[in-house]
Motif scaffolding. Structure first.
Motif, PDB file in Angstrom:
ATOM      1  N   VAL A 148       0.838  -1.208   0.000  1.00 26.47           N
ATOM      2  CA  VAL A 148       0.000   0.000   0.000  1.00 26.47           C
ATOM      3  C   VAL A 148       0.866   1.249   0.000  1.00 26.47           C
ATOM      4  CG1 VAL A 148      -1.742   1.278   1.302  1.00 26.47           C
ATOM      5  CG2 VAL A 148      -1.885  -1.207   1.145  1.00 26.47           C
ATOM      6  N   LYS A 149       1.929   1.250   0.823  1.00 26.54           N
ATOM      7  CA  LYS A 149       2.821   2.406   0.844  1.00 26.54           C
ATOM      8  C   LYS A 149       3.517   2.602  -0.498  1.00 26.54           C
ATOM      9  CE  LYS A 149       3.790   2.254   5.811  1.00 26.54           C
ATOM     10  NZ  LYS A 149       4.844   2.062   6.851  1.00 26.54           N
ATOM     11  N   GLY A 150       3.875   1.482  -1.146  1.00 22.08           N
ATOM     12  CA  GLY A 150       4.499   1.588  -2.461  1.00 22.08           C
ATOM     13  C   GLY A 150       3.563   2.172  -3.499  1.00 22.08           C
ATOM     14  N   CYS A 151       2.287   1.760  -3.452  1.00 23.62           N
ATOM     15  CA  CYS A 151       1.305   2.312  -4.392  1.00 23.62           C
ATOM     16  C   CYS A 151       1.095   3.801  -4.152  1.00 23.62           C
ATOM     17  CB  CYS A 151      -0.008   1.547  -4.279  1.00 23.62           C
ATOM     18  SG  CYS A 151       0.078  -0.173  -4.810  1.00 23.62           S
ATOM     19  N   LEU A 152       0.999   4.211  -2.896  1.00 22.95           N
ATOM     20  CA  LEU A 152       0.822   5.628  -2.587  1.00 22.95           C
ATOM     21  C   LEU A 152       2.038   6.446  -3.012  1.00 22.95           C
ATOM     22  CD1 LEU A 152      -0.830   5.390   0.956  1.00 22.95           C
ATOM     23  CD2 LEU A 152      -1.940   5.850  -1.223  1.00 22.95           C
ATOM     24  N   LYS A 153       3.231   5.878  -2.806  1.00 21.35           N
ATOM     25  CA  LYS A 153       4.442   6.588  -3.223  1.00 21.35           C
ATOM     26  C   LYS A 153       4.494   6.731  -4.737  1.00 21.35           C
ATOM     27  CE  LYS A 153       9.475   6.445  -2.832  1.00 21.35           C
ATOM     28  NZ  LYS A 153      10.643   5.685  -2.308  1.00 21.35           N
ATOM     29  N   THR A 154       4.129   5.666  -5.463  1.00 19.92           N
ATOM     30  CA  THR A 154       4.113   5.745  -6.921  1.00 19.92           C
ATOM     31  C   THR A 154       3.101   6.771  -7.412  1.00 19.92           C
ATOM     32  OG1 THR A 154       4.752   3.414  -7.038  1.00 19.92           O
ATOM     33  CG2 THR A 154       3.823   4.393  -9.018  1.00 19.92           C
ATOM     34  N   LYS A 155       1.940   6.825  -6.770  1.00 21.28           N
ATOM     35  CA  LYS A 155       0.933   7.816  -7.147  1.00 21.28           C
ATOM     36  C   LYS A 155       1.439   9.236  -6.907  1.00 21.28           C
ATOM     37  CE  LYS A 155      -3.833   9.181  -6.160  1.00 21.28           C
ATOM     38  NZ  LYS A 155      -5.047   8.896  -5.335  1.00 21.28           N
ATOM     39  N   LYS A 156       2.133   9.429  -5.790  1.00 20.71           N
ATOM     40  CA  LYS A 156       2.686  10.753  -5.486  1.00 20.71           C
ATOM     41  C   LYS A 156       3.739  11.156  -6.509  1.00 20.71           C
ATOM     42  CE  LYS A 156       5.163  13.250  -1.835  1.00 20.71           C
ATOM     43  NZ  LYS A 156       5.770  13.132  -0.487  1.00 20.71           N
ATOM     44  N   ILE A 157       4.598  10.210  -6.909  1.00 25.01           N
ATOM     45  CA  ILE A 157       5.630  10.521  -7.897  1.00 25.01           C
ATOM     46  C   ILE A 157       4.997  10.840  -9.245  1.00 25.01           C
ATOM     47  CG2 ILE A 157       7.607   9.559  -9.146  1.00 25.01           C
ATOM     48  CD1 ILE A 157       8.328   7.986  -6.670  1.00 25.01           C
ATOM     49  N   ARG A 158       3.929  10.123  -9.611  1.00 23.10           N
ATOM     50  CA  ARG A 158       3.250  10.422 -10.873  1.00 23.10           C
ATOM     51  C   ARG A 158       2.705  11.845 -10.886  1.00 23.10           C
ATOM     52  NH1 ARG A 158      -0.193   4.759 -11.552  1.00 23.10           N
ATOM     53  NH2 ARG A 158       1.601   3.447 -12.191  1.00 23.10           N
ATOM     54  N   GLU A 159       2.141  12.268  -9.756  1.00 26.83           N
ATOM     55  CA  GLU A 159       1.642  13.637  -9.686  1.00 26.83           C
ATOM     56  C   GLU A 159       2.781  14.652  -9.803  1.00 26.83           C
ATOM     57  OE1 GLU A 159      -0.474  13.836  -6.051  1.00 26.83           O
ATOM     58  OE2 GLU A 159      -2.179  12.619  -6.754  1.00 26.83           O
ATOM     59  N   LYS A 160       3.919  14.338  -9.188  1.00 29.38           N
ATOM     60  CA  LYS A 160       5.065  15.236  -9.297  1.00 29.38           C
ATOM     61  C   LYS A 160       5.600  15.282 -10.730  1.00 29.38           C
ATOM     62  CE  LYS A 160       6.784  14.989  -4.525  1.00 29.38           C
ATOM     63  NZ  LYS A 160       6.915  16.441  -4.302  1.00 29.38           N
TER      64      LYS A 160
ATOM     65  N   LEU B 295      13.670  14.504 -16.328  1.00 32.31           N
ATOM     66  CA  LEU B 295      12.829  14.684 -17.511  1.00 32.31           C
ATOM     67  C   LEU B 295      13.553  15.461 -18.602  1.00 32.31           C
ATOM     68  CD1 LEU B 295       9.362  15.470 -15.854  1.00 32.31           C
ATOM     69  CD2 LEU B 295      10.021  13.383 -17.053  1.00 32.31           C
ATOM     70  N   LEU B 296      14.341  16.445 -18.206  1.00 37.29           N
ATOM     71  CA  LEU B 296      15.109  17.220 -19.200  1.00 37.29           C
ATOM     72  C   LEU B 296      16.196  16.377 -19.857  1.00 37.29           C
ATOM     73  CD1 LEU B 296      15.443  20.621 -17.303  1.00 37.29           C
ATOM     74  CD2 LEU B 296      14.051  20.145 -19.327  1.00 37.29           C
ATOM     75  N   HIS B 297      16.620  15.296 -19.212  1.00 37.51           N
ATOM     76  CA  HIS B 297      17.611  14.400 -19.800  1.00 37.51           C
ATOM     77  C   HIS B 297      16.959  13.176 -20.437  1.00 37.51           C
ATOM     78  CE1 HIS B 297      20.364  16.809 -17.346  1.00 37.51           C
ATOM     79  NE2 HIS B 297      21.355  16.305 -18.073  1.00 37.51           N
ATOM     80  N   ASP B 298      15.674  13.282 -20.756  1.00 39.54           N
ATOM     81  CA  ASP B 298      14.938  12.265 -21.515  1.00 39.54           C
ATOM     82  C   ASP B 298      14.903  10.905 -20.802  1.00 39.54           C
ATOM     83  OD1 ASP B 298      14.455  14.124 -23.522  1.00 39.54           O
ATOM     84  OD2 ASP B 298      16.335  13.627 -24.555  1.00 39.54           O
ATOM     85  N   VAL B 299      14.756  10.919 -19.489  1.00 39.31           N
ATOM     86  CA  VAL B 299      14.595   9.674 -18.740  1.00 39.31           C
ATOM     87  C   VAL B 299      13.129   9.260 -18.807  1.00 39.31           C
ATOM     88  CG1 VAL B 299      14.914   8.536 -16.524  1.00 39.31           C
ATOM     89  CG2 VAL B 299      16.501  10.329 -17.243  1.00 39.31           C
ATOM     90  N   LYS B 300      12.879   7.975 -18.996  1.00 36.07           N
ATOM     91  CA  LYS B 300      11.503   7.497 -19.103  1.00 36.07           C
ATOM     92  C   LYS B 300      10.766   7.655 -17.774  1.00 36.07           C
ATOM     93  CE  LYS B 300      12.558   4.032 -22.647  1.00 36.07           C
ATOM     94  NZ  LYS B 300      12.495   2.599 -23.003  1.00 36.07           N
ATOM     95  N   GLU B 301       9.477   7.952 -17.894  1.00 31.10           N
ATOM     96  CA  GLU B 301       8.662   8.149 -16.694  1.00 31.10           C
ATOM     97  C   GLU B 301       8.547   6.865 -15.877  1.00 31.10           C
ATOM     98  OE1 GLU B 301       4.922   9.900 -17.502  1.00 31.10           O
ATOM     99  OE2 GLU B 301       5.708  11.428 -18.853  1.00 31.10           O
ATOM    100  N   GLU B 302       8.526   5.707 -16.559  1.00 31.03           N
ATOM    101  CA  GLU B 302       8.421   4.441 -15.830  1.00 31.03           C
ATOM    102  C   GLU B 302       9.623   4.227 -14.913  1.00 31.03           C
ATOM    103  OE1 GLU B 302       8.084   4.837 -18.996  1.00 31.03           O
ATOM    104  OE2 GLU B 302       5.975   4.387 -19.414  1.00 31.03           O
ATOM    105  N   GLU B 303      10.804   4.679 -15.345  1.00 27.27           N
ATOM    106  CA  GLU B 303      11.987   4.540 -14.505  1.00 27.27           C
ATOM    107  C   GLU B 303      11.965   5.539 -13.351  1.00 27.27           C
ATOM    108  OE1 GLU B 303      15.420   4.872 -16.924  1.00 27.27           O
ATOM    109  OE2 GLU B 303      14.973   3.108 -18.143  1.00 27.27           O
ATOM    110  N   ILE B 304      11.446   6.745 -13.601  1.00 31.66           N
ATOM    111  CA  ILE B 304      11.380   7.751 -12.531  1.00 31.66           C
ATOM    112  C   ILE B 304      10.407   7.310 -11.450  1.00 31.66           C
ATOM    113  CG2 ILE B 304      10.882  10.174 -12.004  1.00 31.66           C
ATOM    114  CD1 ILE B 304      11.669  10.870 -14.819  1.00 31.66           C
ATOM    115  N   GLU B 305       9.314   6.649 -11.830  1.00 34.54           N
ATOM    116  CA  GLU B 305       8.303   6.228 -10.856  1.00 34.54           C
ATOM    117  C   GLU B 305       8.852   5.229  -9.843  1.00 34.54           C
ATOM    118  OE1 GLU B 305       5.065   4.710 -13.058  1.00 34.54           O
ATOM    119  OE2 GLU B 305       4.399   6.665 -13.821  1.00 34.54           O
ATOM    120  N   LYS B 306       9.910   4.508 -10.174  1.00 32.75           N
ATOM    121  CA  LYS B 306      10.487   3.551  -9.237  1.00 32.75           C
ATOM    122  C   LYS B 306      11.191   4.235  -8.074  1.00 32.75           C
ATOM    123  CE  LYS B 306      11.102   0.088 -12.874  1.00 32.75           C
ATOM    124  NZ  LYS B 306      12.071  -0.747 -13.626  1.00 32.75           N
TER     125      LYS B 306
END
Length: 510
Positions: free
Chosen positions: A420-432, A484-495
């Protein structure tokens, strides 16, 4: 003949124990009387016998013998600290097998002894917390855990699962029942409640991937509080060598899960919170016990809107009174025999429910009459007897295997807290990430940003407004913008592995 260095007497005798010369007149021990000359041969010095413990020819030990003697003393000292002297032969044979009869010395050997002691106790299904062994061998739990894994792999052992139920039973006998202030009936009920809650925590994944001892301490404290038995969490945690903060965290998780059960199943569940859950705990535990005893394999036929119909039924039963002519005022709903059969409720059950409510209703009337006669204006509280809220008939009150525990229904199916904490953290990172993309687009292409994104976004600075809205940004927002400015994929940032991504895409490129 030599003379005494103190009184110059010639009466010198050899001590039979130490082999030293002593003066018979003054008792002074003479110096340099048991010197052993080092032997040489054609290849050089042959070495000197090592004296261990005391002087004298019969105490001379070789290097190997002294090493074995010291190693066995280390084993005995550790077992003495743990009050397990009777396990010396098992531990000694295990160490002898691992080291190929060479033993050893130093810190690593002390950790090895502690690991062997823990493995021996686990094989015997005896309780021995890993933290207790850590204190005896002066190492941390991670170092000892790694050594335990190496011992198990080397000897090809398969340790039994940790018996969390047995740990609770033993702690209860030592800390609660052993004090003698709890009766036999109450102690049996508390043990069943504790086992029930522990296995509910297993079902709710509260103990998954975590140390079991703090969870046992939390359940012990909770059961004692429910049954009004005094116990100190600090003393219990200190005796078991676990952190008090971890025990308090497990205790709060128990309260949180019970609050979730109450809110999902009880009519007044919306008013239950962590602060008042102890007052509602008997009712919640009673519901969980009854729920766990239900046979979900049988199909239960129910009416539409059965909750409303049952409420009308209970209301009719409570409001039914006899008038002067002997006629009954039935109520707003007329129940037929077919309706009751479709509800799958036995006549004995309905009779018992009606008798219980009729008894409580008569008590309520008597209390109202007493209050009227005494002139009391206090608000009447509906009387509910909760002294016998626990029956202990559920299978969860006994030790079950994991598959049986997961099959039971206690009114709540929870996910692991880490998930649950991992899902909430991933959701927070997506919003950021979304907010960072808006800010980047706003700076690089302001006109396109105004058309593409919603201007009501709290992190979007509108193009037309003269006063810019103050935005609270932290280091994580700036790191996400950089990635993001260095073209890193969003899927990798979410981890969330920011340091690794910065090393790969930012610093390495520079």
């Amino acid at each position: 003949m030599a003379s005494c260095k103190s009184c110059k007497s010639k009466n010198l005798t050899v001590d039979s124990v130490t082999g030293n010369l002593e003066c018979s007149s003054c008792g002074v021990v003479q110096d340099f009387t048991n010197f052993e000359q080092q032997a040489f041969n054609a290849d050089g010095p042959t070495g000197t016998n090592v004296r261990f413990g005391s002087s004298g020819s019969r105490y001379n030990l070789s290097y190997r013998e002294s090493k074995l003697y010291s190693a066995q003393n280390t084993i005995s000292d550790i077992l003495l600290k743990l009050d397990l002297e009777q396990r010396f032969d098992e531990v000694n044979n295990m160490i002898k097998l691992i080291t190929e009869d060479e033993y050893g010395s130093g810190n690593w050997f002390t950790v090895l002894v502690g690991a062997c002691v823990y493995v021996v106790m686990r094989k015997a299904n005896k309780l021995l917390p890993l933290t207790s062994v850590c204190d005896s061998v002066s190492c941390d739990v991670y170092e000892l855990g790694r050594m335990v894994s190496r011992v198990v792999d080397h000897l090809d052992f398969k340790l039994p699962d940790f018996d969390i139920v047995g740990l609770f039973d033993r702690l209860f006998k030592e800390w609660v029942k052993g004090k003698g202030n709890v009766g036999n009936d109450l102690s049996r009920r508390m043990v069943k409640q504790g086992i029930f809650l522990l296995q509910c925590m297993i079902k709710w994944f509260v103990t998954t991937g975590r140390r079991p001892v703090p969870a046992v301490v939390a359940v012990m404290v909770f059961v004692c509080e429910v049954n009004e038995v005094e116990i100190s969490m600090e003393d219990l945690a200190g005796q078991l060598n676990v952190a008090v903060g971890t025990c308090k965290a497990r205790y709060k998780e128990i309260l949180k899960r019970l609050v979730d059960v109450a809110r999902e199943n009880l009519p007044w569940g919306d008013d239950v919170n962590v602060k008042n859950i102890m007052k509602n705990a008997p009712v919640v535990i009673q519901f969980m016990e009854v729920k766990s005893k239900c046979d979900h394999g049988k199909e239960v036929v129910s009416l539409e809107n059965v909750d409303a119909d049952l409420e009308c039924l209970v209301s009719d039963c409570l409001n039914r009174e006899d008038d002067d002519g002997g006629n009954e005022s039935r109520g707003s709903v007329d129940w037929e025999v077919e309706d009751l059969s479709r509800l799958n409720v036995t006549h004995e059950c309905l009779s018992a429910i009606y008798s219980k409510y009729l008894e409580d209703y008569s008590k309520m009337k008597m209390k109202k009459v007493d209050d009227t006669m005494t002139g009391s204006s206090e608000k009447f509280d509906f009387y509910v007897d909760t002294t016998e809220y626990w029956s202990g008939d559920s299978e969860l009150s006994k030790k079950l295997f994991l598959d049986k525990i997961l099959e039971k229904d206690v009114g709540l199916n929870a996910m692991p807290p880490s998930f649950v904490k991992g899902c909430l953290k991933t959701k927070k990172i997506r919003e950021k990430i979304k907010s960072a993309k808006i800010r980047i687009e706003k700076i690089m292409r302001p006109l396109a940003a105004a058309e593409s994104f919603n201007e009501s976004d709290e992190r979007l600075l509108t193009v037309k407004s003269k006063k810019r809205k103050k935005i609270d940004l932290d280091w994580e927002d700036f790191v996400i913008e950089t990635l993001l400015l260095h073209d890193v994929k969003e899927e990798e940032i979410e981890k969330g592995y920011y340091n690794t991504l910065l090393d790969l895409h930012v610093f390495q490129a520079i």
